[in-house]
Design a protein around this motif. Structure first.
Motif, PDB file in Angstrom:
ATOM      1  N   CYS A  60      10.042   7.957   9.345  1.00 19.26           N
ATOM      2  CA  CYS A  60      10.196   6.978  10.436  1.00 19.26           C
ATOM      3  C   CYS A  60      11.591   6.373  10.358  1.00 19.26           C
ATOM      4  N   LYS A  61      12.526   6.982  11.062  1.00 10.02           N
ATOM      5  CA  LYS A  61      13.924   6.576  10.949  1.00 10.02           C
ATOM      6  C   LYS A  61      14.273   5.383  11.833  1.00 10.02           C
ATOM      7  N   ARG A  62      13.556   5.223  12.951  1.00  8.30           N
ATOM      8  CA  ARG A  62      13.946   4.185  13.911  1.00  8.30           C
ATOM      9  C   ARG A  62      13.015   2.976  13.926  1.00  8.30           C
ATOM     10  N   ASP A  63      11.733   3.181  13.619  1.00  7.58           N
ATOM     11  CA  ASP A  63      10.769   2.082  13.696  1.00  7.58           C
ATOM     12  C   ASP A  63      10.969   1.086  12.558  1.00  7.58           C
ATOM     13  N   LYS A  64      10.424  -0.117  12.775  1.00  8.46           N
ATOM     14  CA  LYS A  64      10.542  -1.168  11.765  1.00  8.46           C
ATOM     15  C   LYS A  64       9.198  -1.843  11.537  1.00  8.46           C
ATOM     16  N   GLY A  65       9.091  -2.508  10.381  1.00  5.77           N
ATOM     17  CA  GLY A  65       7.958  -3.375  10.113  1.00  5.77           C
ATOM     18  C   GLY A  65       6.606  -2.694  10.153  1.00  5.77           C
ATOM     19  N   ILE A  66       5.638  -3.397  10.714  1.00 10.05           N
ATOM     20  CA  ILE A  66       4.248  -2.942  10.759  1.00 10.05           C
ATOM     21  C   ILE A  66       4.128  -1.590  11.441  1.00 10.05           C
ATOM     22  N   ILE A  67       4.788  -1.425  12.568  1.00  9.11           N
ATOM     23  CA  ILE A  67       4.708  -0.165  13.321  1.00  9.11           C
ATOM     24  C   ILE A  67       5.219   0.995  12.480  1.00  9.11           C
ATOM     25  N   ARG A  68       6.265   0.753  11.726  1.00  8.23           N
ATOM     26  CA  ARG A  68       6.834   1.798  10.874  1.00  8.23           C
ATOM     27  C   ARG A  68       5.821   2.283   9.843  1.00  8.23           C
ATOM     28  N   TYR A  69       5.116   1.352   9.204  1.00 12.97           N
ATOM     29  CA  TYR A  69       4.137   1.737   8.184  1.00 12.97           C
ATOM     30  C   TYR A  69       2.946   2.455   8.798  1.00 12.97           C
ATOM     31  N   ILE A  70       2.475   1.968   9.940  1.00 13.58           N
ATOM     32  CA  ILE A  70       1.340   2.615  10.597  1.00 13.58           C
ATOM     33  C   ILE A  70       1.685   4.059  10.969  1.00 13.58           C
ATOM     34  N   LYS A  71       2.863   4.251  11.543  1.00 10.69           N
ATOM     35  CA  LYS A  71       3.272   5.605  11.929  1.00 10.69           C
ATOM     36  C   LYS A  71       3.439   6.494  10.699  1.00 10.69           C
ATOM     37  N   TYR A  72       3.975   5.928   9.640  1.00 12.82           N
ATOM     38  CA  TYR A  72       4.133   6.706   8.402  1.00 12.82           C
ATOM     39  C   TYR A  72       2.783   7.168   7.871  1.00 12.82           C
ATOM     40  N   LEU A  88       0.833  -1.205   0.000  1.00 14.13           N
ATOM     41  CA  LEU A  88       0.000   0.000   0.000  1.00 14.13           C
ATOM     42  C   LEU A  88       0.870   1.259   0.000  1.00 14.13           C
ATOM     43  N   TYR A  89       1.944   1.220   0.752  1.00 13.65           N
ATOM     44  CA  TYR A  89       2.888   2.349   0.756  1.00 13.65           C
ATOM     45  C   TYR A  89       3.466   2.573  -0.640  1.00 13.65           C
ATOM     46  N   GLN A  90       3.870   1.485  -1.301  1.00 14.39           N
ATOM     47  CA  GLN A  90       4.429   1.602  -2.643  1.00 14.39           C
ATOM     48  C   GLN A  90       3.402   2.174  -3.621  1.00 14.39           C
ATOM     49  N   CYS A  91       2.142   1.765  -3.464  1.00 16.44           N
ATOM     50  CA  CYS A  91       1.078   2.307  -4.318  1.00 16.44           C
ATOM     51  C   CYS A  91       0.942   3.813  -4.135  1.00 16.44           C
ATOM     52  N   LEU A  92       0.949   4.251  -2.891  1.00 18.42           N
ATOM     53  CA  LEU A  92       0.749   5.672  -2.590  1.00 18.42           C
ATOM     54  C   LEU A  92       1.868   6.533  -3.168  1.00 18.42           C
ATOM     55  N   ILE A  93       3.116   6.158  -2.901  1.00 22.59           N
ATOM     56  CA  ILE A  93       4.220   7.025  -3.349  1.00 22.59           C
ATOM     57  C   ILE A  93       4.429   6.941  -4.860  1.00 22.59           C
ATOM     58  N   SER A  94       3.930   5.872  -5.494  1.00 23.22           N
ATOM     59  CA  SER A  94       4.071   5.778  -6.957  1.00 23.22           C
ATOM     60  C   SER A  94       3.102   6.717  -7.658  1.00 23.22           C
ATOM     61  N   ILE A  95       2.014   7.095  -6.988  1.00 22.21           N
ATOM     62  CA  ILE A  95       1.005   7.974  -7.576  1.00 22.21           C
ATOM     63  C   ILE A  95       1.178   9.414  -7.097  1.00 22.21           C
ATOM     64  N   ASP A  96       1.425   9.583  -5.791  1.00 25.64           N
ATOM     65  CA  ASP A  96       1.577  10.927  -5.216  1.00 25.64           C
ATOM     66  C   ASP A  96       3.061  11.192  -4.965  1.00 25.64           C
ATOM     67  N   ASN A  97       3.715  11.872  -5.903  1.00 24.05           N
ATOM     68  CA  ASN A  97       5.152  12.113  -5.759  1.00 24.05           C
ATOM     69  C   ASN A  97       5.477  13.234  -4.789  1.00 24.05           C
ATOM     70  N   HIS A  98       4.437  13.817  -4.160  1.00 20.04           N
ATOM     71  CA  HIS A  98       4.666  14.843  -3.147  1.00 20.04           C
ATOM     72  C   HIS A  98       4.830  14.229  -1.755  1.00 20.04           C
ATOM     73  N   LEU A  99       4.497  12.980  -1.623  1.00 23.91           N
ATOM     74  CA  LEU A  99       4.612  12.317  -0.324  1.00 23.91           C
ATOM     75  C   LEU A  99       6.080  12.081   0.019  1.00 23.91           C
ATOM     76  N   LEU A 100       6.404  12.281   1.301  1.00 23.60           N
ATOM     77  CA  LEU A 100       7.747  11.994   1.775  1.00 23.60           C
ATOM     78  C   LEU A 100       7.996  10.493   1.753  1.00 23.60           C
ATOM     79  N   LYS A 101       9.251  10.108   1.624  1.00 30.62           N
ATOM     80  CA  LYS A 101       9.614   8.694   1.698  1.00 30.62           C
ATOM     81  C   LYS A 101       9.591   8.244   3.165  1.00 30.62           C
ATOM     82  N   ILE A 102       9.347   6.961   3.352  1.00 30.44           N
ATOM     83  CA  ILE A 102       9.185   6.438   4.710  1.00 30.44           C
ATOM     84  C   ILE A 102      10.460   6.602   5.538  1.00 30.44           C
ATOM     85  N   GLU A 103      11.618   6.491   4.894  1.00 30.49           N
ATOM     86  CA  GLU A 103      12.879   6.626   5.633  1.00 30.49           C
ATOM     87  C   GLU A 103      13.112   8.051   6.126  1.00 30.49           C
TER      88      GLU A 103
END
Length: 267
Positions: free
Chosen positions: A155-167, A137-152
């Motif tokens: 969310c620099k410290r979180d990983k996995g599911i928590i990282r995506y939810i926070k993003y 879902l993250y890949q879908c969003l950033i591929s269409i909306d190029n104004h969105l920040l990248k997850i890195e």
């Protein structure tokens, strides 16, 4: 048949219905149509996988119940034969009784191991599937909306599911509102199962004092036996519901407002 119907009525499906209801309105705009087409595959894939996992769980536990019934029937028959032995055969009867008691212990010990190995596998698979879906879902969003920040960058410290939810919550929601997922009781429930998953993967499911406290605090139906956590069918269903509800919150309370704000969905 009844069990299959119950599975299809579980909260794990609600996210799928929510997205289906949104799709016709998304397709009214070019941008929304792009989101709809790309995101549907990920959402549908998780929907099908989660139901397949639950069906597998029901089949396994039905088989286990049948095996137990057959074993118990055989055990009763053996006990009845022993009880009919004469007094002269008492010593032999004691030997036979000892053997069938040992057989019973071995049967249930092995059955418990089989059920738990299956259950821990289901816990890992559900959360791995959810994480993979959130990544898609993250890949879908950033591929269409190029104004969105990248997850890195968010969310620099979180990983996995928590990282995506926070993003998703930090990036897609711009208004100042109470937390939608982060820090909520539902988020904490999800987090606890992620902790169990990590303990299964990295610690071979060895019981720990910290997770024992979580079980006690949240009154979870998770047992501790031979230094291992013991999970059951109810735990798998509970996790399935939590994962499904998480996706439903994301779709209804984070993605939907974002689609409206970005012009992809006409309110």
């Amino acid at each position: 048949m009844k069990e299959t119907q119950d599975i299809h009525e579980l909260p794990t499906r609600r996210f799928f219905i929510s997205f289906l209801f949104m799709m016709p309105r998304l397709t009214e705009t070019a941008r929304g149509n792009d989101f709809s087409n790309k995101m549907f595959d990920s959402i549908n894939s998780y929907h099908e996988e989660s139901l397949a996992l639950l069906r597998s769980t029901e089949k396994l536990y039905r088989t286990v119940t049948k095996d137990e019934e057959e074993f118990e029937k055989g055990y009763v028959e053996k006990r009845n034969k022993i009880e009919k032995l004469s007094e002269e055969d008492k010593e032999w009867a004691d030997v036979l009784t000892s053997r069938i008691l040992e057989e019973m212990r071995n049967f249930y010990d092995l059955l418990d191991i089989e059920k738990n190995l299956f259950s821990v596998g289901m816990i890992v698979q559900f959360l791995s599937s959810l994480e993979s879906t959130l990544h898609s879902l993250y890949q879908c969003l950033i591929s269409i909306d190029n104004h969105l920040l990248k997850i890195e960058d968010v969310c620099k410290r979180d990983k996995g599911i928590i990282r995506y939810i926070k993003y998703f919550e930090k990036t897609l929601i711009t208004s100042t509102i109470p937390p939608i997922l982060i820090g909520t009781p539902h988020y904490e429930k999800l987090h606890q199962w992620i902790d169990f998953r990590n303990n299964i993967v990295h610690n071979n499911n060895e019981s720990t004092d910290r997770l024992k406290e979580v079980i006690k605090l949240r009154k979870l139906k998770v047992n501790d036996q031979r230094s291992k956590f013991i999970f059951n069918k109810d735990n798998i269903r509970d996790l399935a519901n939590i994962c499904g509800h998480t996706l439903d919150i994301l779709i209804e309370e984070i993605f939907k407002p974002y689609f409206i704000d970005s012009g992809a969905l006409v309110d």
